[in-house]
Design a protein around this motif. Structure first.
Motif, PDB file in Angstrom:
ATOM      1  N   PRO A 156       0.799  -1.312  -0.045  1.00  0.00           N
ATOM      2  CA  PRO A 156      -0.040   0.133   0.050  1.00  0.00           C
ATOM      3  C   PRO A 156       0.960   1.243  -0.053  1.00  0.00           C
ATOM      4  CG  PRO A 156       0.010  -0.822   2.235  1.00  0.00           C
ATOM      5  CD  PRO A 156       0.905  -2.051   1.422  1.00  0.00           C
ATOM      6  N   THR A 157       2.145   1.128   0.173  1.00  0.00           N
ATOM      7  CA  THR A 157       3.097   2.330   0.418  1.00  0.00           C
ATOM      8  C   THR A 157       3.402   2.648  -1.258  1.00  0.00           C
ATOM      9  OG1 THR A 157       3.628   1.516   2.314  1.00  0.00           O
ATOM     10  CG2 THR A 157       5.209   3.206   1.295  1.00  0.00           C
ATOM     11  N   VAL A 158       3.606   4.080  -1.369  1.00  0.00           N
ATOM     12  CA  VAL A 158       3.941   4.417  -2.835  1.00  0.00           C
ATOM     13  C   VAL A 158       5.522   4.844  -2.776  1.00  0.00           C
ATOM     14  CG1 VAL A 158       3.521   5.970  -4.808  1.00  0.00           C
ATOM     15  CG2 VAL A 158       1.625   5.400  -3.313  1.00  0.00           C
ATOM     16  N   ARG A 159       6.311   4.119  -3.459  1.00  0.00           N
ATOM     17  CA  ARG A 159       7.634   4.438  -3.335  1.00  0.00           C
ATOM     18  C   ARG A 159       8.196   5.039  -4.519  1.00  0.00           C
ATOM     19  NH1 ARG A 159       8.827   1.252   0.967  1.00  0.00           N
ATOM     20  NH2 ARG A 159       7.249  -0.159   1.384  1.00  0.00           N
ATOM     21  N   HIS A 160       7.306   5.692  -5.554  1.00  0.00           N
ATOM     22  CA  HIS A 160       7.919   6.247  -6.572  1.00  0.00           C
ATOM     23  C   HIS A 160       7.109   7.528  -6.856  1.00  0.00           C
ATOM     24  CE1 HIS A 160      10.261   2.695  -6.954  1.00  0.00           C
ATOM     25  NE2 HIS A 160       9.206   1.854  -6.734  1.00  0.00           N
ATOM     26  N   THR A 208       3.424   7.382   1.616  1.00  0.00           N
ATOM     27  CA  THR A 208       4.497   7.556   0.665  1.00  0.00           C
ATOM     28  C   THR A 208       5.672   7.498   1.200  1.00  0.00           C
ATOM     29  OG1 THR A 208       3.022   8.965  -0.584  1.00  0.00           O
ATOM     30  CG2 THR A 208       5.497   9.074  -0.918  1.00  0.00           C
ATOM     31  N   ARG A 209       6.582   6.855   0.796  1.00  0.00           N
ATOM     32  CA  ARG A 209       7.892   6.564   1.409  1.00  0.00           C
ATOM     33  C   ARG A 209       8.728   6.265   0.012  1.00  0.00           C
ATOM     34  NH1 ARG A 209      10.773   2.098   5.455  1.00  0.00           N
ATOM     35  NH2 ARG A 209      12.602   3.364   5.937  1.00  0.00           N
ATOM     36  N   LEU A 210       9.459   7.554  -0.608  1.00  0.00           N
ATOM     37  CA  LEU A 210       9.727   7.264  -1.678  1.00  0.00           C
ATOM     38  C   LEU A 210      11.324   6.639  -1.866  1.00  0.00           C
ATOM     39  CD1 LEU A 210       8.988  11.035  -2.970  1.00  0.00           C
ATOM     40  CD2 LEU A 210       7.637   8.772  -3.382  1.00  0.00           C
ATOM     41  N   ASP A 211      11.430   5.857  -2.778  1.00  0.00           N
ATOM     42  CA  ASP A 211      12.547   5.465  -2.974  1.00  0.00           C
ATOM     43  C   ASP A 211      13.308   6.001  -4.425  1.00  0.00           C
ATOM     44  OD1 ASP A 211      12.821   3.351  -1.237  1.00  0.00           O
ATOM     45  OD2 ASP A 211      11.850   1.806  -2.656  1.00  0.00           O
ATOM     46  N   GLY A 257       8.841  14.031   0.706  1.00  0.00           N
ATOM     47  CA  GLY A 257      10.077  13.433   1.101  1.00  0.00           C
ATOM     48  C   GLY A 257      10.985  13.551  -0.385  1.00  0.00           C
ATOM     49  N   TRP A 258      11.968  12.638  -0.389  1.00  0.00           N
ATOM     50  CA  TRP A 258      12.879  12.468  -1.401  1.00  0.00           C
ATOM     51  C   TRP A 258      13.323  11.051  -1.388  1.00  0.00           C
ATOM     52  CZ3 TRP A 258      13.470  15.921  -5.050  1.00  0.00           C
ATOM     53  CH2 TRP A 258      14.512  15.679  -5.854  1.00  0.00           C
ATOM     54  N   GLY A 259      13.751  10.727  -2.711  1.00  0.00           N
ATOM     55  CA  GLY A 259      13.913   9.220  -3.084  1.00  0.00           C
ATOM     56  C   GLY A 259      15.343   8.670  -2.364  1.00  0.00           C
ATOM     57  N   ARG A 260      15.148   7.661  -1.798  1.00  0.00           N
ATOM     58  CA  ARG A 260      16.291   7.059  -0.876  1.00  0.00           C
ATOM     59  C   ARG A 260      17.295   6.317  -1.863  1.00  0.00           C
ATOM     60  NH1 ARG A 260      13.238   3.230   2.719  1.00  0.00           N
ATOM     61  NH2 ARG A 260      12.461   2.917   0.905  1.00  0.00           N
ATOM     62  N   GLN A 261      16.884   6.152  -3.113  1.00  0.00           N
ATOM     63  CA  GLN A 261      17.787   5.180  -3.871  1.00  0.00           C
ATOM     64  C   GLN A 261      18.292   6.037  -5.298  1.00  0.00           C
ATOM     65  OE1 GLN A 261      15.769   1.357  -4.892  1.00  0.00           O
ATOM     66  NE2 GLN A 261      15.414   0.895  -2.700  1.00  0.00           N
TER      67      GLN A 261
END
Length: 395
Positions: A18-22, A69-72, A101-105
Motif C-alpha cells: 500500500p506504500t507508494v515508493r516512486h 508515501t515513502r519514496l525510493d 520526501g525525497w528518493g532514498r535510492q
C-alpha cells in the motif's frame, strides 16, 4: 437457508504494497519544441512558471494527504526541467521534499545539453539529484539539425563530461533510424564519453507533430536495422540490454523506470503527469458476489491551463485482470521478463491457469519462453510485442 458464497480456488485475495515508493514530476516548459515531440510541452511565457510552481505545491500537499508515501525514487521529466532557473528548480525540489520526501535510492533529472554548466551541475547535485538523463540524441551535427535540436555535438560532449565530473550517474538518450545518421559513430561516441546507461529510441512519427506535417517517414527496414545494430554494438561495449530500448553497465539500470516496467504504483505530479495509485478502497475478493472493487487506480492530469485551475484529471479503476495485462505488457519489455507466481500473488488471479493458452501459443511461435514461473519475450517476440499482448487481452 442461503448458501455461503465461495471463492473459486483460482482466485485469492491480492497482496499489494500500500506504500507508494516512486514519484514522477512533469515540468512542461521547453526552450523550443522539437519536430518529433508529442509530449505535453510548451514554450515559456511570462508568469507561467510562477503559476506552475504554486499549483505544484498544492498538488504535492494533496497527494501527501491521500497516500502513504515513502519514496525510493524521484524522476523530474518534461519538457526540459533543467531549463528552469536556479531559484525555480530549488523551489520545485523544496515543494517535493516538504510534502512527499525525497528518493532514498535514485533521483533523476532530465537535462538538455544546452543548459549545463559546472555551476549548475553542482547546484543540481546539491539539491539531491544523483542521476542525469541527458537528451544527447546524436553526436552528429547534421543529424541534430534534422532533429531540430538546439545543441551541437561539441555541446553534448561537454555537457556529459561536466555532469560526470560533478558526480552524476549519466544516461544518454539516443534516437535511431534517423535518415543519414552515422549510428556506429554515435554509439561509440556516447560510450567513449563514459556514460553508464543509454536509452535508444527509434524515431517515431506521431500524428500532430511537425515531422508528421512535413511527411517525414521511417521505413520498417531502417527501424529494424537500427534496433538490431544498436544491440550488437552496445553488447560489444559491455552494456546489457535490460529493456527493449534501454542498455546499462552492470548495476546501472534505471531504478525508477524499473518500477514502471514491474507495474508498481507511483505518484504523478504536474500537468499531463500520469500516476498509478493504490486503490483507496480495500479490494474485494473477486467472485465474492459483492462486485469488483479496483485493485489499483490510474489518473492522468490535464494539460497545463486546465491543471492550473485545480482540476485533477480522470481517474480510472484498474481491476485484477487489467492489472495483470498491464503487468504483462510492461514486464515483457524486460529481458528478465516477469515472475507469473509473484504476479498471481499481487493480483489474486491464477495467471498461469487463466492465460495458459496464450502463453502456449506464443511459446510455440517462438515469441515467448517460459522458464519455471518466469515468462519472458524472445528477441523475435519483442518485435511483435503488441501482437503477443493482444492474445492475452483476448483471453
Amino acid at each position: 437457508m442461503s448458501r455461503p458464497v465461495s471463492v473459486p480456488p483460482a482466485v485469492k485475495a491480492p497482496v499489494l504494497d500500500p506504500t507508494v515508493r516512486h514519484l514522477y514530476v512533469h515540468m512542461p516548459f521547453c526552450p523550443s519544441i522539437c519536430p518529433y515531440c508529442d509530449f505535453h510541452v510548451l514554450t515559456r511565457r511570462s508568469g507561467q512558471v510562477e503559476a506552475y510552481l504554486e499549483r505544484l505545491e498544492q498538488e504535492a500537499a494533496w497527494l501527501a494527504s491521500q497516500y502513504d508515501t515513502r519514496l525510493d525514487t524521484v524522476y523530474l521529466g518534461g519538457g526540459t526541467p533543467s531549463f528552469l532557473r536556479d531559484a525555480e528548480i530549488a523551489a520545485l525540489v523544496g515543494s517535493i521534499r516538504r510534502h512527499l520526501g525525497w528518493g532514498r535510492q535514485e533521483n533523476t533529472l532530465e537535462i538538455n545539453p544546452g543548459t549545463v554548466s559546472p555551476a549548475r551541475a553542482a547546484l543540481w547535485r546539491e539539491l539531491g539529484f544523483d542521476r542525469a538523463s541527458v537528451g544527447v540524441q546524436s553526436l552528429d551535427d547534421a543529424t541534430l539539425k534534422f532533429l531540430g535540436r538546439q545543441h551541437d555535438a561539441a555541446g553534448a560532449r561537454e555537457a556529459v563530461t561536466t555532469l560526470i565530473c560533478a558526480g552524476f550517474r549519466v544516461s544518454g538518450d539516443l534516437i535511431t533510424a534517423v535518415p543519414g545518421q552515422p549510428l556506429e559513430r554515435d554509439i561509440h561516441g556516447l560510450v567513449e564519453l563514459g556514460v553508464d546507461h543509454i536509452s535508444a529510441y527509434t524515431l517515431t512519427i506521431e500524428p500532430g507533430t511537425e515531422f508528421a506535417r512535413r511527411g517525414v517517414t521511417v521505413g520498417e527496414d531502417d527501424e529494424r536495422a537500427g534496433f538490431e545494430r544498436t544491440e550488437e554494438l552496445l553488447t560489444a561495449y559491455g552494456f546489457a540490454r535490460y529493456e527493449i530500448s534501454n542498455y546499462a553497465r552492470p548495476g546501472q539500470e534505471s531504478r525508477h523506470n524499473l518500477a514502471y516496467w514491474n507495474n508498481r504504483t507511483y505518484l504523478g505530479l504536474g500537468p499531463g503527469a500520469a500516476g498509478h495509485y493504490p486503490a483507496t478502497r480495500s479490494p474485494a475478493v473477486l467472485g465474492s458476489g459483492g462486485g469488483e472493487e479496483p485493485l489499483t487506480l490510474r489518473r492522468t492530469n490535464p494539460h497545463l491551463h486546465t491543471w492550473l485551475t485545480g482540476e485533477q484529471g480522470e481517474m480510472e479503476d484498474i481491476d485484477a485482470e487489467e492489472y495483470v495485462t498491464d503487468a504483462l505488457f510492461m514486464g515483457l519489455r524486460l529481458r528478465a521478463g516477469l515472475d507469473l507466481d509473484e504476479l498471481a500473488q499481487r493480483s489474486g488471479l491464477d495467471v498461469r491457469g487463466r492465460y495458459a493458452a496464450a502463453i502456449a501459443a506464443n511459446v510455440q511461435r517462438g515469441w515467448l519462453e517460459l522458464d519455471g514461473p518466469r515468462l519472458r519475450a524472445t528477441p523475435a517476440g519483442w518485435w511483435v510485442l503488441n501482437r503477443v499482448v493482444t492474445d492475452f487481452l483476448e483471453a
